[in-house]
Design a protein around this motif. Structure first.
Motif, PDB file in Angstrom:
ATOM      1  N   GLN A  63     -44.083 -19.896 -44.799  1.00  0.00           N
ATOM      2  CA  GLN A  63     -44.498 -19.778 -46.190  1.00  0.00           C
ATOM      3  C   GLN A  63     -45.683 -18.849 -46.399  1.00  0.00           C
ATOM      4  O   GLN A  63     -46.031 -18.534 -47.547  1.00  0.00           O
ATOM      5  N   GLY A  64     -46.332 -18.408 -45.322  1.00  0.00           N
ATOM      6  CA  GLY A  64     -47.476 -17.515 -45.471  1.00  0.00           C
ATOM      7  C   GLY A  64     -48.682 -18.196 -46.080  1.00  0.00           C
ATOM      8  O   GLY A  64     -49.522 -17.542 -46.689  1.00  0.00           O
ATOM      9  N   ILE A  65     -48.782 -19.504 -45.926  1.00  0.00           N
ATOM     10  CA  ILE A  65     -49.918 -20.273 -46.437  1.00  0.00           C
ATOM     11  C   ILE A  65     -50.779 -20.682 -45.253  1.00  0.00           C
ATOM     12  O   ILE A  65     -50.269 -21.189 -44.247  1.00  0.00           O
ATOM     13  N   GLY A  66     -52.078 -20.450 -45.351  1.00  0.00           N
ATOM     14  CA  GLY A  66     -52.918 -20.784 -44.212  1.00  0.00           C
ATOM     15  C   GLY A  66     -54.366 -20.947 -44.590  1.00  0.00           C
ATOM     16  O   GLY A  66     -54.755 -20.811 -45.749  1.00  0.00           O
ATOM     17  N   GLY A  67     -55.169 -21.257 -43.583  1.00  0.00           N
ATOM     18  CA  GLY A  67     -56.573 -21.483 -43.841  1.00  0.00           C
ATOM     19  C   GLY A  67     -57.417 -21.360 -42.592  1.00  0.00           C
ATOM     20  O   GLY A  67     -56.926 -21.128 -41.483  1.00  0.00           O
ATOM     21  N   MET A  68     -58.715 -21.543 -42.798  1.00  0.00           N
ATOM     22  CA  MET A  68     -59.711 -21.412 -41.740  1.00  0.00           C
ATOM     23  C   MET A  68     -60.750 -22.505 -41.910  1.00  0.00           C
ATOM     24  O   MET A  68     -61.038 -22.927 -43.038  1.00  0.00           O
ATOM     25  N   ASN A  69     -61.319 -22.973 -40.792  1.00  0.00           N
ATOM     26  CA  ASN A  69     -62.474 -23.855 -40.869  1.00  0.00           C
ATOM     27  C   ASN A  69     -63.642 -23.237 -40.127  1.00  0.00           C
ATOM     28  O   ASN A  69     -63.523 -22.148 -39.535  1.00  0.00           O
ATOM     29  N   HIS A  70     -64.790 -23.913 -40.163  1.00  0.00           N
ATOM     30  CA  HIS A  70     -66.004 -23.417 -39.488  1.00  0.00           C
ATOM     31  C   HIS A  70     -66.849 -24.646 -39.179  1.00  0.00           C
ATOM     32  O   HIS A  70     -67.396 -25.267 -40.082  1.00  0.00           O
ATOM     33  N   PHE A  71     -66.927 -25.022 -37.891  1.00  0.00           N
ATOM     34  CA  PHE A  71     -67.709 -26.201 -37.535  1.00  0.00           C
ATOM     35  C   PHE A  71     -68.603 -25.901 -36.347  1.00  0.00           C
ATOM     36  O   PHE A  71     -68.334 -25.023 -35.538  1.00  0.00           O
ATOM     37  N   MET A  72     -69.697 -26.679 -36.245  1.00  0.00           N
ATOM     38  CA  MET A  72     -70.682 -26.440 -35.197  1.00  0.00           C
ATOM     39  C   MET A  72     -70.655 -27.476 -34.093  1.00  0.00           C
ATOM     40  O   MET A  72     -70.982 -27.171 -32.948  1.00  0.00           O
ATOM     41  N   LEU A  73     -70.286 -28.716 -34.404  1.00  0.00           N
ATOM     42  CA  LEU A  73     -70.231 -29.783 -33.408  1.00  0.00           C
ATOM     43  C   LEU A  73     -68.912 -30.534 -33.553  1.00  0.00           C
ATOM     44  O   LEU A  73     -68.430 -30.715 -34.671  1.00  0.00           O
ATOM     45  N   PRO A  74     -68.330 -30.988 -32.451  1.00  0.00           N
ATOM     46  CA  PRO A  74     -67.082 -31.744 -32.550  1.00  0.00           C
ATOM     47  C   PRO A  74     -67.213 -33.030 -33.346  1.00  0.00           C
ATOM     48  O   PRO A  74     -66.329 -33.392 -34.109  1.00  0.00           O
ATOM     49  N   ARG A  75     -68.353 -33.730 -33.184  1.00  0.00           N
ATOM     50  CA  ARG A  75     -68.520 -35.031 -33.850  1.00  0.00           C
ATOM     51  C   ARG A  75     -70.003 -35.349 -33.927  1.00  0.00           C
ATOM     52  O   ARG A  75     -70.801 -34.757 -33.195  1.00  0.00           O
ATOM     53  N   PRO A  76     -70.399 -36.278 -34.787  1.00  0.00           N
ATOM     54  CA  PRO A  76     -71.809 -36.674 -34.847  1.00  0.00           C
ATOM     55  C   PRO A  76     -72.264 -37.273 -33.531  1.00  0.00           C
ATOM     56  O   PRO A  76     -71.478 -37.884 -32.807  1.00  0.00           O
ATOM     57  N   SER A  77     -73.532 -37.101 -33.219  1.00  0.00           N
ATOM     58  CA  SER A  77     -74.080 -37.686 -32.007  1.00  0.00           C
ATOM     59  C   SER A  77     -74.529 -39.111 -32.270  1.00  0.00           C
ATOM     60  O   SER A  77     -74.717 -39.521 -33.402  1.00  0.00           O
ATOM     61  N   GLY A  78     -74.696 -39.864 -31.220  1.00  0.00           N
ATOM     62  CA  GLY A  78     -75.207 -41.223 -31.353  1.00  0.00           C
ATOM     63  C   GLY A  78     -74.114 -42.221 -31.667  1.00  0.00           C
ATOM     64  O   GLY A  78     -72.962 -41.886 -31.907  1.00  0.00           O
ATOM     65  N   ASP A  79     -74.500 -43.478 -31.685  1.00  0.00           N
ATOM     66  CA  ASP A  79     -73.551 -44.565 -31.926  1.00  0.00           C
ATOM     67  C   ASP A  79     -73.815 -45.283 -33.228  1.00  0.00           C
ATOM     68  O   ASP A  79     -73.382 -46.403 -33.441  1.00  0.00           O
ATOM     69  N   GLY A  80     -74.557 -44.626 -34.127  1.00  0.00           N
ATOM     70  CA  GLY A  80     -74.917 -45.268 -35.383  1.00  0.00           C
ATOM     71  C   GLY A  80     -73.783 -45.265 -36.376  1.00  0.00           C
ATOM     72  O   GLY A  80     -72.624 -45.043 -36.049  1.00  0.00           O
ATOM     73  N   ASP A  81     -74.135 -45.481 -37.640  1.00  0.00           N
ATOM     74  CA  ASP A  81     -73.132 -45.568 -38.699  1.00  0.00           C
ATOM     75  C   ASP A  81     -72.631 -44.211 -39.141  1.00  0.00           C
ATOM     76  O   ASP A  81     -71.660 -44.114 -39.868  1.00  0.00           O
ATOM     77  N   ASP A  82     -73.317 -43.121 -38.744  1.00  0.00           N
ATOM     78  CA  ASP A  82     -72.944 -41.793 -39.207  1.00  0.00           C
ATOM     79  C   ASP A  82     -71.802 -41.247 -38.365  1.00  0.00           C
ATOM     80  O   ASP A  82     -71.969 -40.396 -37.514  1.00  0.00           O
ATOM     81  N   THR A  83     -70.597 -41.758 -38.572  1.00  0.00           N
ATOM     82  CA  THR A  83     -69.414 -41.250 -37.906  1.00  0.00           C
ATOM     83  C   THR A  83     -68.515 -40.585 -38.923  1.00  0.00           C
ATOM     84  O   THR A  83     -68.563 -40.899 -40.103  1.00  0.00           O
TER      85      THR A  83
END
Length: 210
Positions: A63-83
């Motif tokens: 279909q010629g439909i696509g996109g791009m992302n841009h991220f710096m870290l795979p996941r938040p660090s630590g074991d807190g609530d910020d997941t």
């Protein structure tokens, strides 16, 4: 040179906050910053600058439909609530959710995973004060795509230089320029500032694309 324009094609719902403009040649440019992702069904150029960050470029070849992302870290660090699973507003700052949402948004237009073409870029070793976060990002995105059953058809990753990447989702074409030492210092400065506030910025006021 950016040209102010009022005749931009309408973006897909949820992507209204992405900066878009026409360049001097009349091309529509969508400029992605860290934490962004964008999907389009029109003839646009998706533009970003990557240091240690990674971008995946994914398109539905039928279909010629696509996109791009841009991220710096795979996941938040630590074991807190910020997941990423519990804080939706922060999700696309991290690769885990950014990849899922990019893939799902492209698939939402129709077709199957077999129709997807995947290319990855970035992951340079530019932040000398840290563990090689760029290589960590590259390993993460490769493993994520393998687990999703998606094959990478092209890549330009690693090394010690930032990259200016332009992606053309309609055709799948990509232009990559390796930046020089002067430009590297600017990219490093921006990434360090972004990284320092990545997990501290308030959730309130952020856009939840879904």
């Amino acid at each position: 040179m950016a040209v102010v324009s009022t005749d931009l094609p309408r973006s897909l719902p949820g992507f209204e906050t992405i900066r878009r403009y026409r360049n001097a040649a009349g091309q529509v440019i969508a400029k992605l910053l860290p934490g962004d992702f964008y999907v389009t069904e029109t003839d646009e150029v998706l533009d970003t600058v990557l240091g240690s960050c990674v971008s995946a470029c994914i398109r539905n070849t039928r279909q010629g439909i696509g996109g791009m992302n841009h991220f710096m870290l795979p996941r938040p660090s630590g074991d807190g609530d910020d997941t990423w699973g519990s804080v939706a507003g922060r999700a696309t700052r991290y690769g885990t959710a950014s990849m899922e949402q990019l893939i799902n948004r492209v698939l939402r237009t129709g077709g199957s995973r077999a129709d997807l073409e995947v290319k990855i870029f970035g992951g340079g070793r530019v932040l000398s004060s840290l563990t090689d976060v760029g290589n960590h990002n590259v390993l993460f995105v490769r493993e994520f795509l393998r687990a999703e059953g998606l094959r990478v058809t092209s890549e330009d990753v690693g090394e010690s230089c930032p990259r200016h990447v332009q992606y053309f989702p309609l055709t799948g074409r990509v232009r990559v320029r390796h930046l020089n030492s002067r430009q590297t210092s600017d990219v490093v400065s921006h990434e360090q500032k972004y990284l320092s506030g990545l997990e501290k910025a308030p959730v309130a006021g952020e856009i939840d694309l879904f």
